[in-house]
Design an enzyme around this catalytic site. Structure first.
Site, PDB file in Angstrom:
ATOM      1  CB  CYS A 104     -48.576 -27.941  -7.958  1.00 28.11           C
ATOM      2  SG  CYS A 104     -49.519 -27.038  -9.207  1.00 28.11           S
ATOM      3  CB  CYS A 200     -49.403 -21.034  -5.957  1.00 33.76           C
ATOM      4  SG  CYS A 200     -49.856 -22.748  -5.701  1.00 33.76           S
TER       5      CYS A 200
END
Length: 369
Positions: A104, A200
């Site tokens: 990410c 997440c």
């Protein structure tokens, strides 16, 4: 060098957490022209129909209004799905344990988001990471955050000279306790918000249930290294090397707990051993791919440094041997436990993060070295 703060536009990525809130506050106090941006990377409520992104954005809005900075949202769901989530699923299909946070940062925060910030006319992109950047001997360096318990350079190991030249980490020189105190002193709405944990896009959800929505589970046998069946597993993807919890095997034999030691993808067998110091849990080195170095200077073919094979692990002494392309062999000074393919190996020289790669396979015997 850097322009006067008031003439310097900084876009800060805001998550709705206390770290990015205080990072934004620090930038504003230092006189920068700050814009808060909330990234929407995932569009799916949890099984109760509750969408955490909506609550997080509301917290971003309230903090930005408290601080007195403009705020926007930007949608990277498509990029996130293609670059991070597909990689996450592909790694699990291969029987590995990926680290989506590293990907990410590489593909979203410091690529797609950085490009977006620059299009807005930003001079810098800031985040609430616990890390530091400095400039020494003609190069940018990525340094650990001063709070060793929170240091996040492990997840930022793919950043290069260009990204670091545009990056600001306003809380990297502060410890977490002080960050909370600053948030409370300024009555920020996120001051007492608990830190997010886990992956997440899964959040607080049950990992097994989440993964089974995307990958069909294939139950199979759990065996010891002699081939004796010790139980059943729900799917290899639910298990990681060195795992103890959730195996459902009683303490037969010596009465000691059992640990995952390897996965046989072809035959769908999960191998387990008994005792936390079983020799098979230890490895003597690893082979890494997708190597990336922070410096653009020439890297020696062989060098010694320290390394981490998982987040928050104490530094381990290693010898790195470059093996061509973006691969290397890493030899451990002492045997290491539960080194896991798919995870990042990250290299350090003192406080400086040198770069890292993805663990491809482990070296299980001294003879293989």
């Amino acid at each position: 060098m850097k322009k006067d703060p008031k003439d310097t536009k900084v876009v800060i990525g805001m998550s709705g957490g206390v770290d990015s809130s205080v990072a934004a506050l620090k930038l504003k106090e230092q006189g920068y022209d700050v814009i808060g941006i909330f990234m929407k990377n995932w569009d799916e409520p949890d099984e109760y129909g509750y969408c955490t992104a909506a609550e997080d954005y509301e917290d971003v809005r309230r903090v930005c209004e408290q601080i007195g900075i403009p705020y926007y949202t930007v949608n990277f769901e498509k990029e996130y799905w293609e670059k991070v989530f597909q990689y996450f699923l592909d790694e699990y299909k291969k029987g590995r344990t990926p680290n989506p946070d590293v990907m990410c940062n590489k593909e979203i925060k410091f690529k797609a988001f950085l490009e977006h910030a620059l299009k807005l006319g930003a001079d810098y992109l800031a985040t609430g990471h616990y890390a530091q950047v400095d400039y020494k001997d003609g190069e940018y360096r990525l340094l650990r955050g001063v709070d060793s318990n929170k240091d996040q350079t492990y997840f930022l190991n793919t950043l290069g000279q260009y990204q670091l030249s545009k990056a600001m980490f306003p809380i990297g020189h502060i410890d977490k306790k002080k960050v909370r105190e600053m948030a409370l002193a300024h009555d920020l709405v996120t001051a007492k918000k608990k830190d997010s944990t886990g992956i997440c896009f899964i959040g607080e959800r049950n990992f097994k249930e989440f993964l089974s929505q995307y990958l069909p589970a294939q139950p199979g046998e759990m065996r010891d290294l002699s081939g004796n069946v010790k139980g059943k597993h729900d799917g290899l993807m639910y298990h990681t090397l060195g795992q103890r919890k959730g195996l459902g095997i009683g303490g037969s034999g010596s009465g000691e707990p059992w640990f995952v030691v390897s996965k046989d993808l072809k035959n769908n067998i999960l191998y387990v051993v008994q005792g936390e110091d079983h020799p098979s849990l230890y490895t003597y080195g690893l082979l890494a791919t997708d190597l990336h170095w922070v410096s653009e200077k020439e890297i020696p073919q062989t060098f010694t440094c320290t390394a981490k094979f998982r987040y928050r692990q104490p530094d381990q002494n290693v010898t790195v041997q470059l093996t061509g392309g973006d691969t290397c062999k890493v030899l451990f000074d002492g045997p290491q436990k539960a080194v896991t393919p798919g995870q990042a190996v990250v290299f350090y020289n003192g406080e400086a993060c040198l770069g890292g790669g993805i663990i491809d396979e482990t070296i299980k015997t001294v003879q293989e070295l």
